[in-house]
Design a protein around this motif. Structure first.
Motif, PDB file in Angstrom:
ATOM      1  N   ARG A 106      51.355  34.922  71.266  1.00 53.72           N
ATOM      2  CA  ARG A 106      52.378  34.845  72.320  1.00 53.72           C
ATOM      3  C   ARG A 106      52.788  36.247  72.777  1.00 53.72           C
ATOM      4  O   ARG A 106      52.899  36.517  73.982  1.00 53.72           O
ATOM      5  CB  ARG A 106      53.600  34.083  71.806  1.00 53.72           C
ATOM      6  CG  ARG A 106      54.748  33.989  72.813  1.00 53.72           C
ATOM      7  CD  ARG A 106      56.032  33.507  72.158  1.00 53.72           C
ATOM      8  NE  ARG A 106      56.448  34.395  71.074  1.00 53.72           N
ATOM      9  CZ  ARG A 106      57.047  35.563  71.254  1.00 53.72           C
ATOM     10  NH1 ARG A 106      57.323  36.003  72.481  1.00 53.72           N
ATOM     11  NH2 ARG A 106      57.396  36.317  70.219  1.00 53.72           N
ATOM     12  N   GLU A 107      53.019  37.155  71.821  1.00 50.12           N
ATOM     13  CA  GLU A 107      53.448  38.507  72.155  1.00 50.12           C
ATOM     14  C   GLU A 107      52.369  39.251  72.937  1.00 50.12           C
ATOM     15  O   GLU A 107      52.668  39.947  73.929  1.00 50.12           O
ATOM     16  CB  GLU A 107      53.807  39.262  70.874  1.00 50.12           C
ATOM     17  CG  GLU A 107      54.312  40.673  71.080  1.00 50.12           C
ATOM     18  CD  GLU A 107      55.692  40.745  71.710  1.00 50.12           C
ATOM     19  OE1 GLU A 107      56.054  41.836  72.189  1.00 50.12           O
ATOM     20  OE2 GLU A 107      56.388  39.713  71.754  1.00 50.12           O
ATOM     21  N   HIS A 111      52.658  33.503  66.983  1.00 49.23           N
ATOM     22  CA  HIS A 111      53.631  34.382  67.635  1.00 49.23           C
ATOM     23  C   HIS A 111      53.008  35.709  68.029  1.00 49.23           C
ATOM     24  O   HIS A 111      53.427  36.315  69.031  1.00 49.23           O
ATOM     25  CB  HIS A 111      54.843  34.577  66.722  1.00 49.23           C
ATOM     26  CG  HIS A 111      55.798  33.422  66.752  1.00 49.23           C
ATOM     27  ND1 HIS A 111      56.854  33.340  67.631  1.00 49.23           N
ATOM     28  CD2 HIS A 111      55.835  32.271  66.037  1.00 49.23           C
ATOM     29  CE1 HIS A 111      57.516  32.208  67.447  1.00 49.23           C
ATOM     30  NE2 HIS A 111      56.919  31.539  66.478  1.00 49.23           N
ATOM     31  N   THR A 122      56.231  41.244  66.914  1.00 56.77           N
ATOM     32  CA  THR A 122      56.479  42.505  67.620  1.00 56.77           C
ATOM     33  C   THR A 122      55.944  43.690  66.817  1.00 56.77           C
ATOM     34  O   THR A 122      55.314  44.602  67.376  1.00 56.77           O
ATOM     35  CB  THR A 122      57.983  42.686  67.869  1.00 56.77           C
ATOM     36  OG1 THR A 122      58.443  41.645  68.735  1.00 56.77           O
ATOM     37  CG2 THR A 122      58.294  44.028  68.499  1.00 56.77           C
ATOM     38  N   ASP A 147      62.553  37.618  60.919  1.00 59.31           N
ATOM     39  CA  ASP A 147      62.235  36.662  61.980  1.00 59.31           C
ATOM     40  C   ASP A 147      60.770  36.768  62.376  1.00 59.31           C
ATOM     41  O   ASP A 147      60.227  37.874  62.504  1.00 59.31           O
ATOM     42  CB  ASP A 147      63.122  36.929  63.197  1.00 59.31           C
ATOM     43  CG  ASP A 147      63.122  35.787  64.197  1.00 59.31           C
ATOM     44  OD1 ASP A 147      62.097  35.608  64.898  1.00 59.31           O
ATOM     45  OD2 ASP A 147      64.135  35.067  64.281  1.00 59.31           O
ATOM     46  N   ARG A 164      59.468  36.347  65.174  1.00 57.93           N
ATOM     47  CA  ARG A 164      59.317  37.067  66.439  1.00 57.93           C
ATOM     48  C   ARG A 164      59.301  38.571  66.206  1.00 57.93           C
ATOM     49  O   ARG A 164      58.560  39.303  66.881  1.00 57.93           O
ATOM     50  CB  ARG A 164      60.442  36.653  67.395  1.00 57.93           C
ATOM     51  CG  ARG A 164      60.321  35.191  67.835  1.00 57.93           C
ATOM     52  CD  ARG A 164      61.608  34.654  68.423  1.00 57.93           C
ATOM     53  NE  ARG A 164      62.651  34.476  67.402  1.00 57.93           N
ATOM     54  CZ  ARG A 164      63.779  33.780  67.596  1.00 57.93           C
ATOM     55  NH1 ARG A 164      64.002  33.206  68.776  1.00 57.93           N
ATOM     56  NH2 ARG A 164      64.672  33.658  66.619  1.00 57.93           N
ATOM     57  N   SER A 219      67.550  33.576  63.196  1.00 59.59           N
ATOM     58  CA  SER A 219      66.254  33.212  62.604  1.00 59.59           C
ATOM     59  C   SER A 219      66.357  31.860  61.902  1.00 59.59           C
ATOM     60  O   SER A 219      65.451  31.017  62.009  1.00 59.59           O
ATOM     61  CB  SER A 219      65.814  34.282  61.597  1.00 59.59           C
ATOM     62  OG  SER A 219      65.786  35.561  62.182  1.00 59.59           O
TER      63      SER A 219
END
Length: 337
Positions: A20-21, A17, A229, A223, A225, A323
């Motif tokens: 991805r970010e 993740h 972040t 979460d 994500r 989540s």
């Protein structure tokens, strides 16, 4: 020209993740994995034309040196999973601490690294034998763990202290920006079947119904994500030397199960909540439970203060129900459960 961001453990749950970010923000990423086959799914991410996948074993200094060369920033996500290991010292503690030392030595050898963001854990924060209901902050340390009592806490605290001592030993001119991100239990969408291990083992237990019972277990959830972040924001936001607990909200396992039963009603979910006495019995037969863990974790709770992450990194947490449900649905829709 800005060099790539090195992401260690890029095929892992958090690491993927983070990749991805970074790609979504147009950064070039050098993603390291022990086995490149396990990272093939990363090639499907938007922006993958800026992705380079390289083989690296943190315990093989030569591969670590090669991976670091040419990078401007490092996000160190790689970690050994504690679930199901036979030799905690060899399989959890040594890889975490020696692997981090090898990475730091490689950064010294390469030079030119501007920022180091380190995935730690609340396991590095929470001491053994704490009081029920206690709230922990980023000033707390797990400083009484042993291999037998809390190998994961020993590994995560040891690796984070090692990195912080390394940073402190540098003069200002050669010192990279360093921030640790300390997540609680991580739920959310999985990109690989392998992501159902680690934190997601808890949701996977409910998905598989093996065994078909619920434990009175308290979970501090964030979460994946949001964790990603936080890592990327920490490259430029927050305090240099900052230590940021990333945690959203808490639920007991039966409450998590109730969310799943409501949101995914066409699937069978466990219904029986075991009393603590029977949880001890289950630990005799279950490979991932111990009597000591049951004693200290079943029926007890704690909380974490994530307000510094809110204030310094501007975190706004994804709802905890999302989540849970997004994590379960991603595994179901992929056909893994």
């Amino acid at each position: 020209m800005v060099g790539p961001v090195l992401v260690t453990g890029a095929a892992g749950f958090i690491g993927s993740h983070v990749v991805r970010e970074l790609l979504s923000q147009g950064r070039s990423v050098r993603a390291t994995v022990r086995n490149p086959v396990n990272a093939e799914f990363l090639k499907q991410l938007p922006g993958a034309e800026n992705l380079e996948i390289v083989q690296m074993d943190l315990l093989d200094r030569g591969t670590v040196d090669a991976a670091v060369v040419g990078c401007d920033d490092v996000i160190h996500c790689a970690a050994a999973l504690y679930v199901g290991v036979k030799d905690a010292q060899k399989d959890v503690v040594d890889p975490s601490i020696q692997g981090t030392q090898n990475l730091l030595d490689a950064i010294d050898a390469a030079g030119g690294i501007s920022r180091l963001i380190h995935t730690s854990s609340v396991a590095a924060v929470r001491r053994n034998g704490t009081k029920d209901g206690q709230t922990f902050s980023n000033t707390d340390w797990c400083d009484n763990a042993t291999v037998d009592s809390n190998a994961y806490g020993l590994a995560k605290a040891g690796a984070e202290r090692l990195a912080r001592d390394w940073v402190a030993s540098k003069n200002e001119a050669e010192r990279p920006r360093y921030v640790s991100i300390n997540p609680s239990i991580v739920f959310g969408p999985v990109m690989s079947k392998r992501h159902l291990k680690g934190s997601m083992t808890i949701l996977d237990h409910l998905l598989k119904r093996k065994p078909p019972v619920l434990l009175k277990m308290h979970m501090n959830i964030v979460d994946v994500r949001d964790v990603a972040t936080a890592h990327v924001r920490a490259m430029t936001e927050g305090a240099d030397g900052g230590r940021y607990i990333v945690f959203n909200a808490s639920m007991w396992m039966p409450q998590v199960n109730a969310v799943l039963r409501k949101q995914i009603p066409d699937r069978k979910w466990p219904r029986i909540v075991l009393p603590k006495s029977l949880s001890y019995v289950l630990s005799i037969f279950h490979p991932q439970l111990t009597m000591s863990w049951v004693k200290h974790n079943i029926g007890t709770s704690c909380e974490y203060d994530s307000s510094p992450a809110n204030q310094d990194l501007g975190m706004e947490w994804i709802p905890i129900e999302d989540s849970i449900v997004d994590g379960a649905r991603s595994a179901i829709e992929a056909g893994w459960r």
